[in-house]
Design an enzyme around this catalytic site. Structure first.
Site, PDB file in Angstrom:
ATOM      1  N   SER A 102       6.817   3.899  13.599  1.00 51.37           N
ATOM      2  CA  SER A 102       5.893   3.992  12.199  1.00 51.37           C
ATOM      3  C   SER A 102       5.107   5.299  12.021  1.00 51.37           C
ATOM      4  O   SER A 102       4.541   5.648  10.857  1.00 51.37           O
ATOM      5  CB  SER A 102       5.085   2.707  12.034  1.00 51.37           C
ATOM      6  OG  SER A 102       5.716   1.722  11.288  1.00 51.37           O
TER       7      SER A 102
ATOM      8  N   SER B 123       5.847   3.133   8.720  1.00 50.80           N
ATOM      9  CA  SER B 123       5.134   2.588   7.643  1.00 50.80           C
ATOM     10  C   SER B 123       3.946   3.355   7.522  1.00 50.80           C
ATOM     11  O   SER B 123       3.115   3.138   6.411  1.00 50.80           O
ATOM     12  CB  SER B 123       4.446   1.332   8.199  1.00 50.80           C
ATOM     13  OG  SER B 123       3.715   1.417   9.619  1.00 50.80           O
TER      14      SER B 123
ATOM     15  N   LYS C 121      -5.130   5.638   8.565  1.00 55.40           N
ATOM     16  CA  LYS C 121      -4.174   4.838   7.827  1.00 55.40           C
ATOM     17  C   LYS C 121      -5.009   3.399   7.684  1.00 55.40           C
ATOM     18  O   LYS C 121      -6.113   3.137   8.391  1.00 55.40           O
ATOM     19  CB  LYS C 121      -3.239   4.345   8.762  1.00 55.40           C
ATOM     20  CG  LYS C 121      -2.071   3.527   8.228  1.00 55.40           C
ATOM     21  CD  LYS C 121      -1.065   3.124   9.634  1.00 55.40           C
ATOM     22  CE  LYS C 121       0.136   2.555   9.138  1.00 55.40           C
ATOM     23  NZ  LYS C 121       1.413   2.089  10.180  1.00 55.40           N
TER      24      LYS C 121
END
Lengths: 480, 95, 488
Positions: free
Chosen positions: C179, C155, C80
């Site tokens: 997330s 997210s 990420k």
């Protein structure tokens, strides 16, 4: 002192702690490096990095707390103080707010009347220092150097117990002395290691409610503290007496103009939004650790002073000055230990000629050109009448200039005192014989001329005749 | 509880955020909505409850006082928008 | 065989490499091609590190041939874009950092690299991890491989989409309020959020420090266990990372669920839960029961306050964490500032997107003078109540099971108008963050053709329990093997 107004002062002293590395990072704290070469990822507040607390900082804060008879928090918490400023890289300062590491301390100073007075210490908390802004030579810019950012600070907050600029300075000197004794700060004020803010207000004598205070920022010398407070007190009194009122604000002391002025940059509504720093956990200090630290404390200035008065029978004021610095006290004690003279005589030399010479050459006691044992040797030669006090000054200067020990200087310069009665009598007789008219005048009552004869004898002996013996023999020979 | 424009202006000032005019109007409305939503918390009875700052009941670990970081200025300043002589530049700060 | 390499799990790849059925380079090149081909449709990546990946794969192959190499030697994964990667753009999905080249590696990145893993690239995400749909990314929304009109969740939406679309067998993620788990649920992947303090946060760009935790998105619980064993453990650079022993998570996967006490939270099945999602979750609970687990109802009385609590605590911390982005040392700097205040306000005003600004402002507000007690302090107290509810529940059960998200993947644009509707997506996941608990989402069926996740929460340090539960469930079901049509 003003008869109508009472001055109320509280000090916030910021002292940098003498650790090798920073409070939350492994960057060096040494002073004077090229800009931003000692600002690592953590100090710069880089995205993703985290603070880890330096254990030495905690121990140093505890030592300070113990030295001022404060309580050490079993559990203390770091909080974030949020505001934007270029020297504050993260946009918040890691400090302590609700649960500081040290609370409820005290120390004693001499007040303006010479009485011992207790000053309360509200708290002392740990925080990180900010960087520095540089304004010169950058045109329309300011330059930011973050080498200082993250240097550990202990902020020591007093109760509003101080009643004059003098007391404020006395208190600040005491704190300065304590942190240096403890070895937790170098106390270097030129380098900003020890600085203070003063909260100052005035109120009509007898009034209980405090007047509106102003905060004087960044006072970095004892002299400035005194001058800034005195200026500010006068300003506030005049303002009120002219029908005005004091505004609560931050003011900066301008040493060049000797005045304080409002800091408009700090005037905008600040709301620091303190909250516990989620990157740091509560700090816990076990009672056993506190006891270990207590046992490790050195003798502190107050106790040392009492001991000097008791053990060496020094004058109170002399003991005070000698113990203000641990190095000076150590020098004194070393000199006393190698001297057979009275301690007070040693003190007189340390505080007199030695201090003057150090001052003149801008040296610390640690850099004295005359070691303690040699100063002792000099004092001993006075005590055993080898030289007079006056000659001793000449010997001292020669020693300072590197001519060796007192004995060596006395020998090489032939300064040994003449104490042989017959030798002095011979000189006295010669002087009397050579000055018949003065002798007649003296004998007819002009007592003041005695000094003339002493001078002549000293002149002829190169100042080496023992003054006491000269006096006695002259008196006897001149008769009356 | 809803927020008025002055409050939002003040918050934006504290947070150092410049909002465009249309963005500002939307922010007033959405922030009010959020604040009204979190106002539910007032219903909870929390007398005597210790505030929880950390999910774990752990204590702070202490680092040894050792210098571990070397100078890496040139590398670290590559991300900066304006530097000169090793200094980060900002518009002149007047004190 | 090689045509199917992208379908393999990490565990299968490791076995294939061991037996030299294929090389790490071969696999890496295949996945890089797939990433490139999907770029238009999914937008899952912000940066593809093709060159470094091939170098790393070659090194891994050499190690392997020499009989060396770490536990993840040659295994591909993606990070990420919230994790700092040395000399690689680390944008955090923001215009603020779209020029930020991190000068160092996050601990998680470093540990995976040291174990021999091959980083393929950095995945798209909601800006500063603030969002539940990936729509707040400065780099545009990620699309769900199951339906390109829908969100992959957020997210960690780039990570979940990449794993679901078989662009990478595994991805790192971060989970502040759900997330990792919500995107995993919405894409039919496995998402693990460890106990707070289990994994170092060093180098992970902070959103809300007391809630953030790094984890992984994989296609099997077994792979999640493998990766957790590498990323977990003490890190001297993070004060909140706990020195707690790291068990062999893979070894602990085996063992039946007989006697496992599974708690069901009644409120989880109240109004607000999509009916077909509820059906899938209930069916999954039946599977657990059939495997010998006992189901009991547990009460989390303050659960309905978890979202408002979160939306005070997280913005408060974020408002402070994001103050460092001021245009001076890194990140976006406004052009021609007229003074310092202008430099700050415009750099931040231009650099941050709307949702980030809203959260900063919410946080600033709840910490400000006069509101601190009513909001921030109150939320900290309610947080304590919620954590206490979980403590009580875990005195009676071993894991708590329920839905991960209230609905399957929703359409892009559907929830962007009202922040509260979006926030309520995390209603089932936020509790674990507030209490610092480990939790996993595992695929458990479909609702209207879209994946549904089963959420399993454990007590502190109970990663092994939730991983085992998910693994045993996966041994009985094949939901986690389902692959979106277009990405087979």
């Amino acid at each position: 002192m003003n008869r109508n107004w009472q001055v109320v002062i509280g000090l916030e002293i910021h002292t940098q702690l003498a650790t090798r590395s920073k409070i939350f990072s492994g960057a060096s704290t040494s002073y004077g490096a090229a800009p931003n070469t000692q600002a690592c990822l953590v100090d710069l507040g880089y995205p993703g990095v985290l603070p880890v607390l330096n254990g030495e900082v905690v121990r140093m804060a505890c030592k300070f707390g113990l030295a001022v008879n404060a309580s050490i928090a079993r559990r203390s918490v770091f909080a974030r103080k949020n505001y934007f400023y270029p020297d504050l890289p993260k946009g918040y300062q890691i400090s302590q707010y609700e649960l500081p590491i040290v609370e409820h301390g005290e120390l004693f100073i001499q007040d303006d009347d010479g009485n011992e007075k207790r000053i309360g210490i509200t708290r002392a908390h740990l925080e990180e220092d900010a960087g520095k802004s540089i304004h010169e030579g950058l045109d329309q810019y300011s330059g930011i150097d973050l080498n200082r950012a993250g240097t550990p600070l202990l902020e020591i907050v007093s109760e509003p117990d101080l009643r004059s600029a003098k007391e404020a300075v006395a208190y600040m000197r005491k704190i300065h002395s304590i942190v240096r004794y403890l070895g937790i700060s170098d106390g270097n004020m030129q380098e900003g290691s020890f600085r203070c803010d003063a909260n100052v207000s005035v109120r009509p004598r007898g009034q209980q409610v405090l007047g509106t205070r102003t905060e004087l920022k960044n006072l970095n010398s004892f002299r400035f503290v005194e001058k800034a407070i005195n200026y500010e007190v006068q300003r506030q009194i005049e303002l009120i007496e002219d029908g005005g009122s004091v505004r609560q604000e931050t003011r900066l002391y301008d040493a060049d103009k000797d005045e304080t002025r409002s800091m408009r940059s700090k005037e905008e509504a600040n709301d620091y939004r303190y909250f516990p720093d989620p990157d740091l956990l509560p700090v816990e200090i076990e009672p056993a650790v506190v006891e270990q630290l207590r046992a490790s404390l050195p003798e502190l200035p107050g106790a040392k002073k009492q001991r000097f008065v008791r053990e060496y029978e020094l004058k109170n004021d002399d003991a005070d000055i000698l113990t203000a610095s641990r190095a000076l006290a150590d020098y004194f004690e070393a000199a006393v230990a190698s001297s057979s003279a009275q301690a007070q005589a040693v003190a007189n030399w340390v505080l007199g000629d030695l201090s003057a010479a150090l001052n003149r050459d801008s040296l610390d006691i640690g850099d004295s050109k005359i070691p303690a044992s040699e100063l002792a040797g000099l004092v001993d030669r006075i005590a055993d009448s080898t030289i007079s006090g006056k000659i001793a000054k000449e010997v001292f200067e020669a020693m300072w200039a590197g001519e060796g020990s007192a004995d060596a200087v006395i020998a090489s310069r032939g300064l040994q005192q003449i104490t042989d009665d017959s030798a002095i009598e011979a000189v006295v007789d010669a002087v009397i014989a050579a000055n018949p008219s003065q002798v007649a005048e003296y004998r007819s009552g002009k007592d003041k001329l005695f000094g003339f004869f002493v001078g002549k004898v000293m002149q002829q002996t190169g100042g080496k005749a023992n003054p006491g013996q000269v006096n006695a023999i002259l008196k006897a020979r001149l008769g009356k | 509880m809803s927020l008025d424009k002055d409050q939002v202006q003040h918050i934006a000032m504290l947070a150092r955020l410049k909002l465009a005019d249309d963005e500002f109007a939307e922010t007033v409305q959405k922030l009010s909505r959020i604040v009204a939503f979190v106002d539910q918390l007032s219903q909870a009875s929390t007398d005597g409850v210790t505030p929880m700052a950390h999910p774990l009941n752990a204590i702070q670990r202490l680092r040894a006082d050792v210098i571990t970081e070397a100078d890496d200025r040139d590398h670290l300043q590559q991300n900066a928008g304006a530097v000169q002589d090793g200094l980060y530049l900002v518009p002149k700060v007047i004190e | 065989m090689t045509a199917e390499l992208h379908l393999l799990t990490l565990t299968q790849i490791a076995a294939g490499l061991r037996q030299s059925e294929f090389s790490a380079l071969e696999l890496t090149e295949l996945l890089l091609r797939r990433i490139e081909a999907s770029d238009q449709s999914l937008n899952a990546f912000i940066t593809v590190t093709a060159e470094q990946a091939m170098q790393a794969a070659k090194r891994a192959d050499a190690e392997r041939v020499a009989g060396r190499g770490g536990v993840l030697n040659g295994l591909p994964l993606v990070h990420k874009d919230i994790f700092c990667t040395r000399d690689v753009l680390t944008s955090c999905g923001s215009h603020m950092l779209d020029n930020f080249v991190a000068p160092y590696d996050a601990t998680v990145v470093e540990r995976f690299a040291n174990a021999g893993a091959v980083m393929l690239g950095k995945t798209n995400m909601d800006e500063f991890a603030m969002g539940s749909s990936n729509e707040t990314s400065f780099f545009g929304p990620v699309r769900n491989p199951w339906d390109l009109e829908r969100t992959p969740g957020g997210s960690s939406g780039g990570s979940s989409a990449a794993v679901a679309a078989r662009l990478a067998p595994a991805a790192t993620g971060t989970d502040t309020g759900g997330s990792i788990r919500q995107p995993a649920a919405l894409t039919g992947t496995v998402g693990l959020k460890p106990t707070y303090g289990r994994v170092s946060r060093y180098g992970m760009i902070a959103f809300a420090s007391s809630l953030d935790q790094a984890g992984v998105i994989t296609r099997s619980a077994e792979d999640a266990a493998l990766l957790l064993g590498v990323m977990a453990g003490f890190d001297a650079r993070d004060s909140t990372c706990i020195d707690h022993p790291v068990p062999d998570y893979v070894a602990q996967l085996s063992g039946s669920l007989k006697g496992l006490r599974v708690g069901i939270v009644r409120q989880h099945f109240d109004a607000g839960l999509d009916a077909n999602t509820a059906l899938a979750v209930k069916a999954a609970l039946d599977v657990l029961k059939a495997q010998g687990a006992t189901l009991t109802e547990v009460d989390l009385p303050n659960l309905d306050l978890s979202v408002p609590t979160y939306y005070v605590v997280a913005p408060a911390e974020c408002s402070s964490n994001l103050s460092r982005f001021d245009g001076v040392r890194f990140g976006h700097r406004a052009a021609d500032p007229k003074d310092l205040f202008d430099l700050y306000c415009r750099s931040r005003g231009e650099g941050f997107g709307a949702e980030v600004k809203r959260r900063i402002m919410t946080g600033t507000y709840v910490l400000s003078a006069g509101y601190y007690d009513a909001y921030y302090l109150k939320a900290q107290q309610v947080r304590q109540l919620i954590a206490e509810d979980f403590r009580k529940a875990f005195s009676e059960v071993d894991v708590i099971a329920g839905p991960t998200a209230p609905t399957p993947a929703f359409r892009l644009g559907d929830k962007t108008d009202d922040p509260i509707t979006m926030y309520l997506n995390d209603i089932y996941t936020i509790g674990a963050n507030l209490a610092g608990l480990p939790a996993i989402s595992t695929p458990c069926g479909f609702a209207d053709g879209l994946p549904v996740g089963l959420h399993l929460v454990g007590p502190h340090w109970g990663e092994a329990a939730v991983l085992r539960c998910a693994h045993q469930y996966q041994l009985q079901t094949d939901w986690h093997l389902a692959c979106p049509e277009a990405f087979r």
